[in-house]
Design a protein around this motif. Structure first.
Motif, PDB file in Angstrom:
ATOM      1  N   LEU A 146      41.647  43.967  27.818  1.00  0.00           N
ATOM      2  CA  LEU A 146      40.390  44.116  28.110  1.00  0.00           C
ATOM      3  C   LEU A 146      39.603  46.113  28.502  1.00  0.00           C
ATOM      4  CD1 LEU A 146      41.210  42.246  31.889  1.00  0.00           C
ATOM      5  CD2 LEU A 146      39.772  41.800  30.165  1.00  0.00           C
ATOM      6  N   ASP A 147      38.504  46.114  28.533  1.00  0.00           N
ATOM      7  CA  ASP A 147      38.512  47.402  28.663  1.00  0.00           C
ATOM      8  C   ASP A 147      37.494  47.716  30.342  1.00  0.00           C
ATOM      9  OD1 ASP A 147      38.656  48.649  26.069  1.00  0.00           O
ATOM     10  OD2 ASP A 147      37.298  46.847  25.648  1.00  0.00           O
ATOM     11  N   VAL A 148      38.504  49.171  30.846  1.00  0.00           N
ATOM     12  CA  VAL A 148      37.824  49.197  32.350  1.00  0.00           C
ATOM     13  C   VAL A 148      36.718  50.474  32.256  1.00  0.00           C
ATOM     14  CG1 VAL A 148      38.654  50.206  34.860  1.00  0.00           C
ATOM     15  CG2 VAL A 148      39.518  47.761  32.581  1.00  0.00           C
ATOM     16  N   ALA A 149      36.024  50.538  33.434  1.00  0.00           N
ATOM     17  CA  ALA A 149      34.910  51.790  33.264  1.00  0.00           C
ATOM     18  C   ALA A 149      34.991  52.198  35.190  1.00  0.00           C
ATOM     19  CB  ALA A 149      34.178  51.966  32.697  1.00  0.00           C
ATOM     20  N   VAL A 150      35.420  52.474  35.171  1.00  0.00           N
ATOM     21  CA  VAL A 150      35.086  53.171  36.669  1.00  0.00           C
ATOM     22  C   VAL A 150      33.707  54.366  36.771  1.00  0.00           C
ATOM     23  CG1 VAL A 150      35.395  54.066  39.244  1.00  0.00           C
ATOM     24  CG2 VAL A 150      36.893  53.123  37.471  1.00  0.00           C
ATOM     25  N   VAL A 151      32.324  53.199  37.703  1.00  0.00           N
ATOM     26  CA  VAL A 151      31.185  54.512  37.714  1.00  0.00           C
ATOM     27  C   VAL A 151      30.937  53.981  39.768  1.00  0.00           C
ATOM     28  CG1 VAL A 151      28.889  53.901  37.129  1.00  0.00           C
ATOM     29  CG2 VAL A 151      30.202  53.372  35.460  1.00  0.00           C
ATOM     30  N   GLY A 152      31.010  55.095  40.133  1.00  0.00           N
ATOM     31  CA  GLY A 152      31.366  55.388  41.263  1.00  0.00           C
ATOM     32  C   GLY A 152      32.334  54.308  41.446  1.00  0.00           C
ATOM     33  N   GLN A 153      31.507  52.640  42.901  1.00  0.00           N
ATOM     34  CA  GLN A 153      32.151  51.979  43.099  1.00  0.00           C
ATOM     35  C   GLN A 153      32.401  51.588  42.927  1.00  0.00           C
ATOM     36  OE1 GLN A 153      34.421  53.637  45.420  1.00  0.00           O
ATOM     37  NE2 GLN A 153      32.729  55.282  46.858  1.00  0.00           N
ATOM     38  N   LEU A 154      32.457  50.793  41.544  1.00  0.00           N
ATOM     39  CA  LEU A 154      32.040  49.667  40.449  1.00  0.00           C
ATOM     40  C   LEU A 154      33.051  49.977  39.770  1.00  0.00           C
ATOM     41  CD1 LEU A 154      28.696  49.199  39.988  1.00  0.00           C
ATOM     42  CD2 LEU A 154      29.769  47.969  42.272  1.00  0.00           C
ATOM     43  N   LEU A 155      33.834  48.545  39.576  1.00  0.00           N
ATOM     44  CA  LEU A 155      35.012  49.081  38.561  1.00  0.00           C
ATOM     45  C   LEU A 155      35.025  47.899  37.426  1.00  0.00           C
ATOM     46  CD1 LEU A 155      37.530  49.441  38.082  1.00  0.00           C
ATOM     47  CD2 LEU A 155      38.432  47.352  39.235  1.00  0.00           C
ATOM     48  N   LEU A 156      33.921  48.332  36.335  1.00  0.00           N
ATOM     49  CA  LEU A 156      33.471  47.696  35.589  1.00  0.00           C
ATOM     50  C   LEU A 156      34.824  46.921  34.771  1.00  0.00           C
ATOM     51  CD1 LEU A 156      30.571  49.002  34.348  1.00  0.00           C
ATOM     52  CD2 LEU A 156      30.770  47.463  35.498  1.00  0.00           C
ATOM     53  N   ILE A 157      34.941  45.447  34.334  1.00  0.00           N
ATOM     54  CA  ILE A 157      36.294  45.195  34.051  1.00  0.00           C
ATOM     55  C   ILE A 157      35.596  44.158  32.235  1.00  0.00           C
ATOM     56  CG2 ILE A 157      38.539  44.029  34.010  1.00  0.00           C
ATOM     57  CD1 ILE A 157      38.282  44.287  37.262  1.00  0.00           C
ATOM     58  N   SER A 158      35.877  44.900  30.731  1.00  0.00           N
ATOM     59  CA  SER A 158      35.408  43.829  30.194  1.00  0.00           C
ATOM     60  C   SER A 158      36.543  43.442  29.300  1.00  0.00           C
ATOM     61  CB  SER A 158      34.224  44.720  28.812  1.00  0.00           C
ATOM     62  OG  SER A 158      33.928  44.122  28.292  1.00  0.00           O
ATOM     63  N   GLY A 159      35.744  41.779  28.659  1.00  0.00           N
ATOM     64  CA  GLY A 159      36.895  40.912  28.059  1.00  0.00           C
ATOM     65  C   GLY A 159      36.588  39.903  27.443  1.00  0.00           C
ATOM     66  N   THR A 160      37.097  39.277  26.855  1.00  0.00           N
ATOM     67  CA  THR A 160      36.403  37.923  25.975  1.00  0.00           C
ATOM     68  C   THR A 160      36.462  36.793  27.232  1.00  0.00           C
ATOM     69  OG1 THR A 160      38.141  37.125  26.048  1.00  0.00           O
ATOM     70  CG2 THR A 160      37.102  38.140  23.795  1.00  0.00           C
TER      71      THR A 160
END
Length: 123
Positions: free
Chosen positions: A41-55
């Motif tokens: 997984l790739d993860v990024a925090v933008v403000g109060q959002l936790l973007l979690i990316s993957g297949t």
């Protein structure tokens, strides 16, 4: 016991496509960003959002998490949660930012609890 931040997860297949959209929407750049090798997984925090990316396959194991709580002491929370009817779905585990555990609260909601190490504190 202190909750420092509550993050709402958003699950995406392509972080590089989603990240600019959320950065512009919230008018802020991603703070913490990392690759979680073990879970693919790739993860990024933008403000109060936790973007979690993957297949879709990689996301399947985390997609049921409703919120992430960044806490001061994960062990104290574990004890308190167990005393209050929660079910530990994934015990305390070392992760790229420190430690996490996945908990099903007594109401059925699934929450990720995270304790960050100082060098990886979310901004």
């Amino acid at each position: 016991m202190q909750i420092y931040k509550i993050l709402t997860p958003i699950y995406v297949n392509r972080l590089e496509k989603a990240l600019p959209f959320y950065e512009e929407l919230l008018q802020t750049k991603a703070g913490t960003r990392f690759h979680y090798t073990e879970k693919k997984l790739d993860v990024a925090v933008v403000g109060q959002l936790l973007l979690i990316s993957g297949t879709d396959e990689a996301l399947k194991v985390v997609r049921n998490i409703a919120l992430s709580f960044l806490v001061d002491d994960i062990h104290t929370y574990k004890t308190w949660l167990l005393d209050n009817g929660a079910l530990i779905r994934q015990d305390i585990t070392k992760v790229p930012t420190g430690y996490n555990m996945i908990v099903q609260q007594s109401d059925g909601t699934v929450i990720e609890y995270v304790e960050h190490t100082e060098s990886k504190h979310v901004e």
